[in-house]
Design a protein around this motif. Structure first.
Motif, PDB file in Angstrom:
ATOM      1  N   THR A  19       1.134  -0.782   0.327  1.00  0.00           N
ATOM      2  CA  THR A  19      -0.149   0.301  -0.019  1.00  0.00           C
ATOM      3  C   THR A  19       0.935   1.295   0.298  1.00  0.00           C
ATOM      4  OG1 THR A  19      -1.762  -1.245   0.892  1.00  0.00           O
ATOM      5  CG2 THR A  19      -1.989   1.104   1.247  1.00  0.00           C
ATOM      6  N   ARG A  78      -6.003  -6.453  -6.838  1.00  0.00           N
ATOM      7  CA  ARG A  78      -4.911  -7.279  -6.061  1.00  0.00           C
ATOM      8  C   ARG A  78      -6.079  -8.992  -6.769  1.00  0.00           C
ATOM      9  NH1 ARG A  78      -1.718  -7.796  -2.143  1.00  0.00           N
ATOM     10  NH2 ARG A  78      -2.682  -5.891  -1.548  1.00  0.00           N
ATOM     11  N   ARG A  91      -8.811  -3.513  -5.536  1.00  0.00           N
ATOM     12  CA  ARG A  91      -7.633  -2.899  -4.247  1.00  0.00           C
ATOM     13  C   ARG A  91      -8.170  -1.021  -4.052  1.00  0.00           C
ATOM     14  NH1 ARG A  91      -1.411  -3.901  -4.133  1.00  0.00           N
ATOM     15  NH2 ARG A  91      -1.228  -2.737  -1.920  1.00  0.00           N
ATOM     16  N   GLU A  93      -9.487   0.565  -0.787  1.00  0.00           N
ATOM     17  CA  GLU A  93      -9.165   1.304   0.208  1.00  0.00           C
ATOM     18  C   GLU A  93      -8.166   1.954   0.212  1.00  0.00           C
ATOM     19  OE1 GLU A  93     -10.144  -1.871   3.335  1.00  0.00           O
ATOM     20  OE2 GLU A  93     -12.061  -1.668   2.844  1.00  0.00           O
ATOM     21  N   ASP A  94      -6.949   1.468  -0.352  1.00  0.00           N
ATOM     22  CA  ASP A  94      -5.897   0.933  -0.639  1.00  0.00           C
ATOM     23  C   ASP A  94      -5.908   2.534  -1.962  1.00  0.00           C
ATOM     24  OD1 ASP A  94      -5.228  -0.839   0.982  1.00  0.00           O
ATOM     25  OD2 ASP A  94      -4.606  -2.103  -0.750  1.00  0.00           O
TER      26      ASP A  94
END
Length: 125
Positions: A19, A78, A91, A93-94
């Motif tokens: 991240t 991912r 991804r 949230e990242d």
């Protein structure tokens, strides 16, 4: 080994940046291609953890593999192995943590472009 690939007898790991290693340049370059934006839009629309072959893309299998690799290596998605399939997740949230609002802006412009390209159904009156 969920994240390895066997090719010609060699185990290959599916690389994902951490991240904190996400690069705005790499993410923007990955999202610049319309096929890759289609993949991201499908994942964002609820097709999480979907096998690569389940995507309806206007490109060959080898070309779609390239697009998924670019997205993975940029940190946009991912991927993990599930038997013989490779499953992809966004991804979000990242990306939201590193680049607040970017993904929503890209997805908003992608849906706007799709509706702009749709044929008009209203008749001239």
């Amino acid at each position: 080994m969920d994240d390895t690939e066997v090719r010609e007898g060699i185990m290959r790991t599916l690389e994902h940046p951490a991240t904190g290693e996400l690069s705005l340049d790499a993410v923007l370059a990955a999202l610049a291609d319309p096929v890759r934006r289609t993949i991201v839009a499908q994942l964002a629309a609820g097709h999480e953890d979907q096998a690569c072959l389940a995507f309806d893309l206007p490109v060959s299998k080898s070309t779609s593999t390239h697009h998924f690799r670019v997205l993975r290596e940029a940190g946009v998605i991912r991927q993990r192995r599930a038997g013989t399939a490779i499953r992809s997740t966004l991804r979000r949230e990242d990306l939201d943590a590193g680049f607040p609002g970017l993904l929503d802006a890209v997805l908003g412009s992608t849906s706007d472009a799709a509706s702009d390209a749709a044929p008009e159904t209203a008749s001239a009156g």
